[in-house]
Design an enzyme around this catalytic site. Structure first.
Site, short mmCIF file in Angstrom:
data_model
loop_
_atom_site.label_atom_id
_atom_site.label_comp_id
_atom_site.label_asym_id
_atom_site.label_seq_id
_atom_site.Cartn_x
_atom_site.Cartn_y
_atom_site.Cartn_z
N PRO A 195 0.68 -1.35 -0.32
CA PRO A 195 0.03 -0.40 -0.13
C PRO A 195 1.24 1.22 -0.07
O PRO A 195 2.24 1.24 0.35
CB PRO A 195 -0.98 0.02 1.47
CG PRO A 195 0.10 -1.10 2.13
CD PRO A 195 0.47 -1.50 1.18
N ASN A 196 0.32 2.23 -1.02
CA ASN A 196 0.54 3.68 -1.04
C ASN A 196 2.22 3.85 -1.80
O ASN A 196 2.65 4.80 -2.21
CB ASN A 196 1.41 4.04 0.28
CG ASN A 196 0.00 4.43 1.21
OD1 ASN A 196 -1.35 5.01 0.80
ND2 ASN A 196 -0.04 3.37 2.59
N ARG A 233 5.41 10.85 -2.82
CA ARG A 233 5.19 10.74 -0.82
C ARG A 233 6.24 11.13 -0.37
O ARG A 233 7.36 10.42 -0.10
CB ARG A 233 4.70 8.89 -1.14
CG ARG A 233 4.40 8.22 0.23
CD ARG A 233 4.49 7.36 0.04
NE ARG A 233 3.99 6.73 1.74
CZ ARG A 233 4.36 4.89 1.48
NH1 ARG A 233 4.92 4.53 0.92
NH2 ARG A 233 4.21 4.89 3.21
N TYR A 247 11.23 8.49 0.91
CA TYR A 247 11.01 7.60 0.11
C TYR A 247 11.64 7.92 -1.55
O TYR A 247 11.92 6.33 -2.66
CB TYR A 247 9.94 7.33 -0.35
CG TYR A 247 9.50 6.33 0.90
CD1 TYR A 247 9.56 5.36 1.26
CD2 TYR A 247 7.91 6.99 1.79
CE1 TYR A 247 8.36 4.52 2.02
CE2 TYR A 247 7.35 6.49 2.88
CZ TYR A 247 7.93 5.24 3.11
OH TYR A 247 7.16 5.09 4.21
N ASN A 293 8.00 -5.72 -1.56
CA ASN A 293 8.04 -4.76 -0.46
C ASN A 293 6.72 -4.75 -0.19
O ASN A 293 5.31 -4.56 -0.50
CB ASN A 293 8.19 -3.46 -1.21
CG ASN A 293 8.19 -2.49 -0.54
OD1 ASN A 293 8.27 -2.56 0.97
ND2 ASN A 293 9.32 -1.50 -0.99
N ALA A 322 3.25 -0.93 4.55
CA ALA A 322 2.69 -1.00 6.15
C ALA A 322 2.64 -2.59 6.54
O ALA A 322 2.60 -2.74 7.14
CB ALA A 322 1.48 -0.31 5.96
N HIS A 351 4.14 -4.82 8.72
CA HIS A 351 4.44 -4.90 10.65
C HIS A 351 3.09 -4.98 11.03
O HIS A 351 3.18 -5.20 12.09
CB HIS A 351 4.82 -3.10 10.33
CG HIS A 351 5.71 -2.22 9.74
ND1 HIS A 351 7.16 -2.74 9.95
CD2 HIS A 351 5.29 -1.20 9.02
CE1 HIS A 351 8.01 -2.03 8.82
NE2 HIS A 351 6.58 -1.45 8.66
N GLU A 396 12.98 -9.53 0.88
CA GLU A 396 11.89 -8.45 0.97
C GLU A 396 13.09 -7.71 0.95
O GLU A 396 14.42 -6.91 1.41
CB GLU A 396 11.66 -8.84 2.51
CG GLU A 396 11.09 -7.62 3.75
CD GLU A 396 11.10 -7.75 5.06
OE1 GLU A 396 11.40 -9.24 5.37
OE2 GLU A 396 10.42 -6.62 5.83
N HIS A 426 12.84 -2.82 0.90
CA HIS A 426 12.30 -1.49 1.79
C HIS A 426 12.81 -0.98 1.10
O HIS A 426 14.23 -0.95 1.48
CB HIS A 426 12.27 -1.80 3.02
CG HIS A 426 11.53 -2.56 3.97
ND1 HIS A 426 9.91 -2.38 4.10
CD2 HIS A 426 11.52 -3.48 4.80
CE1 HIS A 426 10.09 -3.59 5.22
NE2 HIS A 426 10.67 -4.73 4.77
N SER A 472 13.17 2.29 2.45
CA SER A 472 13.93 3.10 4.03
C SER A 472 14.22 1.98 4.72
O SER A 472 14.04 1.03 4.30
CB SER A 472 13.28 3.90 3.80
OG SER A 472 11.66 3.11 4.68
N ARG A 482 13.73 4.41 12.33
CA ARG A 482 12.22 5.26 11.93
C ARG A 482 11.51 5.10 13.23
O ARG A 482 12.59 4.63 14.09
CB ARG A 482 12.04 4.91 10.39
CG ARG A 482 12.23 4.89 9.49
CD ARG A 482 11.36 4.77 8.21
NE ARG A 482 10.08 5.34 7.94
CZ ARG A 482 9.08 5.69 6.95
NH1 ARG A 482 9.31 4.64 6.29
NH2 ARG A 482 8.39 6.11 6.96
N ARG A 518 7.89 0.25 13.03
CA ARG A 518 8.57 0.14 11.92
C ARG A 518 9.95 -1.00 11.75
O ARG A 518 9.97 -1.67 10.83
CB ARG A 518 8.93 0.69 10.71
CG ARG A 518 7.88 1.96 10.33
CD ARG A 518 8.43 2.75 9.75
NE ARG A 518 7.53 4.17 9.52
CZ ARG A 518 6.03 4.00 8.24
NH1 ARG A 518 5.77 2.99 8.11
NH2 ARG A 518 5.53 5.48 8.79
C1 DHK Z 1 7.27 1.18 2.85
C2 DHK Z 1 6.12 1.91 3.74
O1 DHK Z 1 5.58 2.20 3.06
C3 DHK Z 1 6.13 2.36 4.73
O2 DHK Z 1 5.08 1.46 5.43
C4 DHK Z 1 7.14 1.11 5.85
C5 DHK Z 1 8.35 0.68 3.26
C6 DHK Z 1 8.73 1.04 5.12
C7 DHK Z 1 9.51 1.25 2.35
O3 DHK Z 1 10.78 2.05 3.14
O4 DHK Z 1 9.57 1.14 1.04
O5 DHK Z 1 7.55 1.15 7.17
#
Ligand code: DHK
Length: 146
Positions: free
Chosen positions: A11-12, A19, A24, A75, A78, A81, A99, A101, A103, A108, A112
């Protein structure tokens, strides 16, 4: 036949580029998709790149991977977690999974720092931005071709 890698984004991540770019980065999800496609081509992998904002859809895609993929790059965003369902799906399919990420989740907020997915992924890359996707594909190619 080329080995098949399913690249899943949670998501996102569709909002990448706009964003929280300080966290990111400036690359869009399309940029990440192109990077995965070109890296896959170099490595002789077939890459299926997807993003969803829905946990159940992610679970279904992971289940379907039993028939359509040789490995998974994920990836979970969210859901890393929070999602026992995604952990269970990855366990059920038993495919090698890395996996990623963008970031460094360990620098953080405390919520997370734990990822359910890390307990089933054979490797975790975080904090390298989009380079993490490229390195994960390289590692998967090495694993699948060994
Ligand atoms: C991306 C997200 O959207 C966060 O919810 C994770 C992750 C970290 C990233 O760093 O790609 O906590």
């Amino acid at each position: 036949m080329a080995k098949r890698v399913l690249v899943l984004n949670g998501p996102n991540l569709n909002l990448l580029g706009t964003r929280e770019p300080g966290i990111y980065g400036a690359a869009t999800l399309k940029d990440v998709e192109h990077l995965c496609a070109s890296t896959g081509k170099e490595l002789g992998l077939s890459v299926d790149f997807r993003q969803t904002n829905y946990e159940g859809e992610m679970v279904t895609w992971i289940q379907d991977a039993r028939k359509t993929a040789d490995a998974i790059l994920i990836n979970p965003a969210a859901y890393s977690h929070t999602s026992v369902a995604i952990l269970d799906a990855l366990k059920a399919v038993g495919l090698p999974a890395i996996e990623v990420h963008l970031s460094n989740i360990h620098q953080r907020e405390p919520f997370r720092h734990h990822s359910y997915v890390s307990s089933v992924a054979y490797a975790v890359i975080c904090g390298l931005g989009v380079t993490g996707y490229r390195l994960a594909l390289e590692a998967l190619a090495e694993k699948l071709n060994s």
